[in-house]
Design a protein around this motif. Structure first.
Motif, short mmCIF file in Angstrom:
data_model
loop_
_atom_site.label_atom_id
_atom_site.label_comp_id
_atom_site.label_asym_id
_atom_site.label_seq_id
_atom_site.Cartn_x
_atom_site.Cartn_y
_atom_site.Cartn_z
N LYS A 173 -7.19 -6.22 -14.88
CA LYS A 173 -8.12 -5.16 -14.50
C LYS A 173 -7.30 -3.94 -14.09
CE LYS A 173 -9.66 -7.98 -11.35
NZ LYS A 173 -10.39 -8.70 -10.28
N THR A 174 -7.66 -2.78 -14.62
CA THR A 174 -7.05 -1.53 -14.19
C THR A 174 -8.04 -0.86 -13.25
OG1 THR A 174 -5.89 -1.27 -16.30
CG2 THR A 174 -6.08 0.69 -14.91
N LEU A 175 -7.67 -0.80 -11.98
CA LEU A 175 -8.53 -0.19 -10.99
C LEU A 175 -7.96 1.17 -10.63
CD1 LEU A 175 -8.94 -3.33 -8.74
CD2 LEU A 175 -10.50 -2.50 -10.50
N VAL A 176 -8.80 2.20 -10.68
CA VAL A 176 -8.38 3.51 -10.22
C VAL A 176 -8.76 3.57 -8.75
CG1 VAL A 176 -10.50 4.70 -10.97
CG2 VAL A 176 -8.40 6.00 -10.64
N VAL A 177 -7.79 3.94 -7.92
CA VAL A 177 -7.95 3.91 -6.47
C VAL A 177 -7.71 5.31 -5.93
CG1 VAL A 177 -7.04 2.90 -4.34
CG2 VAL A 177 -7.17 1.50 -6.42
N LYS A 178 -8.58 5.72 -5.03
CA LYS A 178 -8.52 7.07 -4.44
C LYS A 178 -7.79 7.03 -3.11
CE LYS A 178 -11.62 10.89 -3.22
NZ LYS A 178 -11.23 11.13 -1.85
N ARG A 179 -6.87 7.98 -2.95
CA ARG A 179 -6.18 8.16 -1.67
C ARG A 179 -6.96 9.17 -0.84
NH1 ARG A 179 0.19 8.62 -3.41
NH2 ARG A 179 -0.17 7.88 -5.51
N SER A 180 -6.65 9.27 0.45
CA SER A 180 -7.37 10.20 1.33
C SER A 180 -7.09 11.65 0.99
CB SER A 180 -7.02 9.92 2.80
OG SER A 180 -5.64 10.11 3.01
N ASP A 181 -5.99 11.95 0.25
CA ASP A 181 -5.70 13.34 -0.13
C ASP A 181 -6.33 13.72 -1.47
OD1 ASP A 181 -4.11 12.02 -1.97
OD2 ASP A 181 -2.23 12.96 -1.34
N ASP A 182 -7.27 12.92 -1.94
CA ASP A 182 -7.99 13.15 -3.20
C ASP A 182 -7.12 13.01 -4.43
OD1 ASP A 182 -10.47 13.46 -2.01
OD2 ASP A 182 -10.21 15.62 -1.73
N THR A 183 -6.00 12.30 -4.32
CA THR A 183 -5.23 11.90 -5.49
C THR A 183 -5.54 10.44 -5.76
OG1 THR A 183 -3.26 11.26 -4.23
CG2 THR A 183 -3.38 13.57 -5.03
N TYR A 184 -5.10 9.95 -6.89
CA TYR A 184 -5.45 8.60 -7.31
C TYR A 184 -4.20 7.82 -7.69
CZ TYR A 184 -10.17 10.47 -7.54
OH TYR A 184 -11.37 11.03 -7.22
N LEU A 185 -4.39 6.53 -7.90
CA LEU A 185 -3.36 5.66 -8.44
C LEU A 185 -4.05 4.57 -9.24
CD1 LEU A 185 -3.21 2.71 -6.67
CD2 LEU A 185 -2.50 4.35 -4.94
N PHE A 186 -3.29 3.93 -10.11
CA PHE A 186 -3.80 2.79 -10.85
C PHE A 186 -3.25 1.51 -10.24
CE2 PHE A 186 -3.78 6.00 -14.34
CZ PHE A 186 -5.12 5.96 -14.66
N ALA A 187 -4.09 0.51 -10.06
CA ALA A 187 -3.67 -0.82 -9.62
C ALA A 187 -3.99 -1.80 -10.74
CB ALA A 187 -4.38 -1.21 -8.33
N LEU A 188 -2.98 -2.52 -11.21
CA LEU A 188 -3.16 -3.50 -12.28
C LEU A 188 -3.21 -4.88 -11.63
CD1 LEU A 188 -0.54 -2.13 -14.84
CD2 LEU A 188 -2.95 -1.52 -14.59
N ILE A 189 -4.37 -5.53 -11.74
CA ILE A 189 -4.65 -6.78 -11.03
C ILE A 189 -5.08 -7.86 -12.03
CG2 ILE A 189 -6.07 -7.87 -9.23
CD1 ILE A 189 -4.33 -5.59 -8.14
N PRO A 190 -4.48 -9.06 -11.98
CA PRO A 190 -4.92 -10.14 -12.87
C PRO A 190 -6.41 -10.41 -12.68
CG PRO A 190 -2.91 -10.77 -11.72
CD PRO A 190 -3.40 -9.49 -11.08
N GLY A 191 -7.08 -10.75 -13.76
CA GLY A 191 -8.53 -10.92 -13.75
C GLY A 191 -9.05 -12.02 -12.86
N ASP A 192 -8.21 -12.99 -12.52
CA ASP A 192 -8.65 -14.08 -11.66
C ASP A 192 -8.38 -13.80 -10.18
OD1 ASP A 192 -5.88 -14.29 -11.81
OD2 ASP A 192 -5.89 -16.49 -11.87
N ARG A 193 -7.97 -12.56 -9.88
CA ARG A 193 -7.62 -12.20 -8.51
C ARG A 193 -8.35 -10.92 -8.11
NH1 ARG A 193 -3.87 -15.15 -6.16
NH2 ARG A 193 -3.09 -13.47 -4.83
N ALA A 194 -8.25 -10.57 -6.85
CA ALA A 194 -8.88 -9.36 -6.32
C ALA A 194 -7.79 -8.49 -5.69
CB ALA A 194 -9.93 -9.71 -5.27
#
Length: 140
Positions: free
Chosen positions: A28-49
């Motif tokens: 899963k590619t999750l786009v995650v927002k930081r408090s400064d309104d920038t983002y990052l991608f988190a790559l997480i195996p599908g069987d995990r959170a």
């Protein structure tokens, strides 16, 4: 890297079955927002959170959150369920869970009904991804 068309799936486990994979092999590619309104991608195996405490510690921030669908689209150019760092409208930093290292993985392909197959190590190297333990057991 290769693309494969697949029938629509209602869940990640269903998508894994359609592709002949285990849920752990779909990332899963999750786009995650930081408090400064920038983002990052988190790559997480599908069987995990995603583990928020672990990811916050690796990123070095106190607050992270998942943006709503509209902001995720604006940040990446992709709709939820199709997000991938490859071809994103902005080159956000990538954080990869250590469990994907050494694997050939499937992930979103930028459009519904398609999967992208890629060598995780090549993806990590291409994006200079930070590799760390950033996931936890998925809730049952």
């Amino acid at each position: 890297m290769s693309f494969r068309e697949r029938p629509a799936a209602r869940s990640l486990p269903e998508a894994a079955t359609l592709l002949g994979l285990t849920p752990a092999d779909i990332v899963k590619t999750l786009v995650v927002k930081r408090s400064d309104d920038t983002y990052l991608f988190a790559l997480i195996p599908g069987d995990r959170a995603i583990s928020w405490p672990k990811l916050r510690a690796v990123v070095g921030v106190n607050r992270l959150k998942l943006p709503d669908a509209e902001h995720a689209l604006a940040a990446t150019g992709y709709e939820r369920g199709t997000i991938v760092p490859i071809g994103s409208t902005t080159d956000w930093p990538v954080f990869a869970d250590e469990r994907i290292v050494g694997k050939h993985i499937a992930m979103g392909a930028g459009a519904h009904g398609y999967s992208l197959f890629v060598d995780a190590d090549a993806l990590i190297a291409a994006y200079g991804a930070t590799v760390a333990d950033i996931s936890t057991d998925a809730p049952v």
